[in-house]
Write a protein that holds these residues in place. Structure first.
Motif, PDB file in Angstrom:
ATOM      1  N   GLY A  28       0.681  -1.088  -0.003  1.00  0.00           N
ATOM      2  CA  GLY A  28       0.064   0.208  -0.354  1.00  0.00           C
ATOM      3  C   GLY A  28       0.721   1.192  -0.390  1.00  0.00           C
ATOM      4  O   GLY A  28       0.044   2.747  -0.129  1.00  0.00           O
ATOM      5  N   THR A  29       2.309   1.687   0.517  1.00  0.00           N
ATOM      6  CA  THR A  29       3.341   2.147  -0.261  1.00  0.00           C
ATOM      7  C   THR A  29       4.427   1.480  -0.769  1.00  0.00           C
ATOM      8  O   THR A  29       5.684   2.243  -0.192  1.00  0.00           O
ATOM      9  N   LEU A  30       3.951   1.593  -1.931  1.00  0.00           N
ATOM     10  CA  LEU A  30       4.778   1.106  -2.707  1.00  0.00           C
ATOM     11  C   LEU A  30       6.235   1.481  -3.109  1.00  0.00           C
ATOM     12  O   LEU A  30       6.856   1.035  -3.289  1.00  0.00           O
ATOM     13  N   GLY A  31       5.993   3.262  -2.490  1.00  0.00           N
ATOM     14  CA  GLY A  31       7.595   3.781  -2.990  1.00  0.00           C
ATOM     15  C   GLY A  31       8.280   2.543  -4.386  1.00  0.00           C
ATOM     16  O   GLY A  31       8.529   2.575  -5.357  1.00  0.00           O
ATOM     17  N   GLY A  32       9.780   3.009  -3.521  1.00  0.00           N
ATOM     18  CA  GLY A  32      10.601   3.179  -4.643  1.00  0.00           C
ATOM     19  C   GLY A  32      10.474   0.927  -4.939  1.00  0.00           C
ATOM     20  O   GLY A  32      11.758   0.543  -6.309  1.00  0.00           O
ATOM     21  N   ALA A  33      10.295   0.545  -4.284  1.00  0.00           N
ATOM     22  CA  ALA A  33       9.569  -0.802  -4.927  1.00  0.00           C
ATOM     23  C   ALA A  33      10.551  -2.191  -4.358  1.00  0.00           C
ATOM     24  O   ALA A  33      10.900  -3.157  -5.073  1.00  0.00           O
ATOM     25  N   GLY A  34      11.255  -1.196  -3.149  1.00  0.00           N
ATOM     26  CA  GLY A  34      12.137  -2.668  -2.786  1.00  0.00           C
ATOM     27  C   GLY A  34      10.956  -3.604  -2.037  1.00  0.00           C
ATOM     28  O   GLY A  34      12.025  -4.768  -2.329  1.00  0.00           O
ATOM     29  N   ILE A  97      -0.327  -8.155   2.576  1.00  0.00           N
ATOM     30  CA  ILE A  97       0.117  -6.758   3.063  1.00  0.00           C
ATOM     31  C   ILE A  97       1.530  -6.089   3.876  1.00  0.00           C
ATOM     32  O   ILE A  97       1.753  -6.422   5.130  1.00  0.00           O
ATOM     33  N   VAL A  98       1.603  -5.331   2.734  1.00  0.00           N
ATOM     34  CA  VAL A  98       2.872  -4.522   3.248  1.00  0.00           C
ATOM     35  C   VAL A  98       2.442  -3.249   3.315  1.00  0.00           C
ATOM     36  O   VAL A  98       2.122  -2.163   2.587  1.00  0.00           O
ATOM     37  N   LEU A  99       2.475  -2.263   4.976  1.00  0.00           N
ATOM     38  CA  LEU A  99       2.856  -1.013   4.772  1.00  0.00           C
ATOM     39  C   LEU A  99       3.713  -0.178   5.303  1.00  0.00           C
ATOM     40  O   LEU A  99       4.079  -0.826   7.264  1.00  0.00           O
ATOM     41  N   ASP A 100       4.337   0.135   4.362  1.00  0.00           N
ATOM     42  CA  ASP A 100       6.003   1.020   5.113  1.00  0.00           C
ATOM     43  C   ASP A 100       5.514   2.346   4.935  1.00  0.00           C
ATOM     44  O   ASP A 100       5.752   3.194   4.445  1.00  0.00           O
ATOM     45  N   LEU A 101       4.773   2.717   6.266  1.00  0.00           N
ATOM     46  CA  LEU A 101       4.649   4.459   6.693  1.00  0.00           C
ATOM     47  C   LEU A 101       5.466   4.968   7.168  1.00  0.00           C
ATOM     48  O   LEU A 101       6.706   5.305   7.705  1.00  0.00           O
ATOM     49  N   GLY A 102       5.626   6.238   6.195  1.00  0.00           N
ATOM     50  CA  GLY A 102       6.103   7.263   6.969  1.00  0.00           C
ATOM     51  C   GLY A 102       6.733   8.137   5.348  1.00  0.00           C
ATOM     52  O   GLY A 102       6.023   8.004   4.111  1.00  0.00           O
ATOM     53  N   TYR A 106      13.385   9.497  -1.191  1.00  0.00           N
ATOM     54  CA  TYR A 106      13.433  10.425  -2.108  1.00  0.00           C
ATOM     55  C   TYR A 106      13.136  11.363  -1.980  1.00  0.00           C
ATOM     56  O   TYR A 106      13.422  12.580  -2.476  1.00  0.00           O
ATOM     57  N   GLN A 107      11.628  11.978  -0.650  1.00  0.00           N
ATOM     58  CA  GLN A 107      11.530  12.740  -0.440  1.00  0.00           C
ATOM     59  C   GLN A 107      11.802  13.936   0.253  1.00  0.00           C
ATOM     60  O   GLN A 107      12.245  14.575   0.273  1.00  0.00           O
ATOM     61  N   LEU A 108      12.490  13.161   1.512  1.00  0.00           N
ATOM     62  CA  LEU A 108      13.228  13.877   2.058  1.00  0.00           C
ATOM     63  C   LEU A 108      14.727  14.661   1.107  1.00  0.00           C
ATOM     64  O   LEU A 108      14.876  16.352   1.763  1.00  0.00           O
ATOM     65  N   MET A 127       2.405  14.403  -0.199  1.00  0.00           N
ATOM     66  CA  MET A 127       2.431  13.213  -0.583  1.00  0.00           C
ATOM     67  C   MET A 127       2.093  12.703  -1.878  1.00  0.00           C
ATOM     68  O   MET A 127       2.300  11.915  -2.995  1.00  0.00           O
ATOM     69  N   ASP A 128       1.092  13.446  -2.301  1.00  0.00           N
ATOM     70  CA  ASP A 128       0.341  13.191  -3.753  1.00  0.00           C
ATOM     71  C   ASP A 128       0.693  15.112  -4.149  1.00  0.00           C
ATOM     72  O   ASP A 128      -0.621  15.852  -3.334  1.00  0.00           O
TER      73      ASP A 128
END
Length: 155
Positions: A28-34, A97-102, A106-108, A127-128
């Motif tokens: 649910g928090t795909l990010g860089g797809a690690g 399900i994975v949620l890597d919240l925060g 990259y954003q920082l 975030m969006d």
């Protein structure tokens, strides 16, 4: 700037998911797809992976990294809409399900995103990027009266 992000607790997360080759998994928090890349590597052609993120930069980076995996579906949305997104794909249940919240590295590290404290830049913190209101708007224009008009979801 390249979308770099080191996945937190990668090995532990993959071990905890106990991936079944034909299973269905959601990040649910795909990010860089690690995490996603590791999940997809363990899936068979019958397995499914659904990655959700609201950050367009993350969607672009993840799409490139997951391009070799035909079992991967990427959706630009917020994880709070996960059930609706899965339903629209005809998925009624998942195996993990994975949620890597925060925030991501990259954003920082990208000053224009307004999350950093290393550079004097506008306070954005969206975030969006499709959202109109920035953190600067919120801090400078909202009052206590404004908050009384917010509607919070009920459980």
């Amino acid at each position: 700037m390249e979308f770099k992000h080191k996945s937190v607790l990668l090995e532990e997360t993959i071990e905890g998911l106990d991936i079944k080759p034909d299973g269905i998994y959601v990040d649910g928090t795909l990010g860089g797809a690690g995490h996603a890349g590791e999940v997809c590597r363990k899936l068979s052609a019958k397995g499914r992976f659904i990655g959700i993120d609201q950050d367009q930069d993350a969607i672009i980076a993840a799409s490139e990294r997951l391009a070799p995996y035909k079992q991967a579906t990427i959706i630009r949305s917020n994880y709070c809409y996960m059930a609706n997104e899965l339903h629209s794909l005809g998925i009624q249940k998942v195996n993990g399900i994975v949620l890597d919240l925060g925030v991501s590295s990259y954003q920082l590290d990208t000053a224009s995103r307004g999350f950093t404290y290393n550079v004097d830049t506008a306070l954005d913190m969206r975030m969006d990027q499709r959202q109109e209101m920035t953190a600067k708007d919120l801090v400078n224009t909202y009052s206590a009266v404004s908050y009384t008009h917010l509607t919070l979801p009920t459980t």
